[in-house]
Design an enzyme around this catalytic site. Sequence first.
Site, mmCIF file in Angstrom:
data_model
loop_
_atom_site.group_PDB
_atom_site.id
_atom_site.type_symbol
_atom_site.label_atom_id
_atom_site.label_comp_id
_atom_site.label_asym_id
_atom_site.label_seq_id
_atom_site.Cartn_x
_atom_site.Cartn_y
_atom_site.Cartn_z
ATOM 1 N NE ARG A 21 -3.630 -2.446 -0.002
ATOM 2 C CZ ARG A 21 -3.335 -3.583 -0.648
ATOM 3 N NH1 ARG A 21 -2.215 -3.653 -1.361
ATOM 4 N NH2 ARG A 21 -4.140 -4.625 -0.614
ATOM 5 C CB SER A 72 -9.431 -2.737 3.495
ATOM 6 O OG SER A 72 -9.850 -3.954 2.916
ATOM 7 C CD GLU A 84 -5.866 -0.457 2.540
ATOM 8 O OE1 GLU A 84 -6.457 -0.648 1.461
ATOM 9 O OE2 GLU A 84 -5.489 -1.385 3.274
#
Length: 309
Positions: A179, A229, A299
Amino acid sequence: MEDIEELGNKIREELPHLSLSFDEPMSKHTTFKIGGKADLYAVPTEDELARILKLVRGRGIPVMVIGNGSNILVGDGGVRGLIIEIGSNMNSVHIDEKSGTVTAQAGALLTRVANAVAEAGLTGMEFASGIPGSVGGAVVMNAGAYGGEMKDIIVGVRALTSDGEPTTLSADELELGYRKSSIAARHCIVTEATFSLEKKPKSEIYAKMDELKKKRVEKQPLEFPSAGSTFKRPEGHFAGKLIMDAGLSGYAVGGAMVSKKHCGFVINTGTATASDVKKLMDDVENIVYEKFGVRLEPEVRIIGEDLCD
């Protein structure tokens, strides 16, 4: 800082065909369906983007770039400065079936690109077929799902510097990890990405995409607005399981709730404010840390003065 109205008028004068608006509700541009107003909001072509960056340089006006708004939480008080959406005016896709090379502008939706390459009989993007983001955003955060990531298929990108100058970055230079990428540190804006895929029978590709779609429908709260998420996967753990084991399934703050279907998702049940979501995220982080000693990291990208102070 220069007056935002003055800047907007200058941009309009220089770029009369640009999609540009004042006081744009960010709730229209995020999958959370949450967010106050942006002072100035532009949806440029690539050429217009380069011109905008040159026009705002040195003026002291904050500039923020977003894609499809699928991974951001915007404060109820909105965002000061200029928001640039890399979207519908930068969404072309070119597929070379013979070489397996795919070139997509940064505003193209991943779902559209994945379907296009599947129809061309190219494999490698099945994992992206249900990710509701754009190509540029997916590269910046090295988006992934079900064992696949952008770093597995990317060759390189074309980009603009913060001064509006063109540049290119190879896959290695992107430094793609979990990420993350080097894009933010390089102060660049991705305008186009090139991928390398392989030939495969279309029936097998579509079968894989159908399998992943079934998993998403079964396990993810797709019927509610969310940003996917909410937390990154902690090393050695799964965020959703930690949240569930902490007894937080269904935990709510105002209109925001930890999904009972998948605890890794914070959802907007219909009336959530950004403050509700942020308070819930903070609560979840603190409770999980107290119970398991694991610090969850968002996130979701959080923007807006009232959430970031």
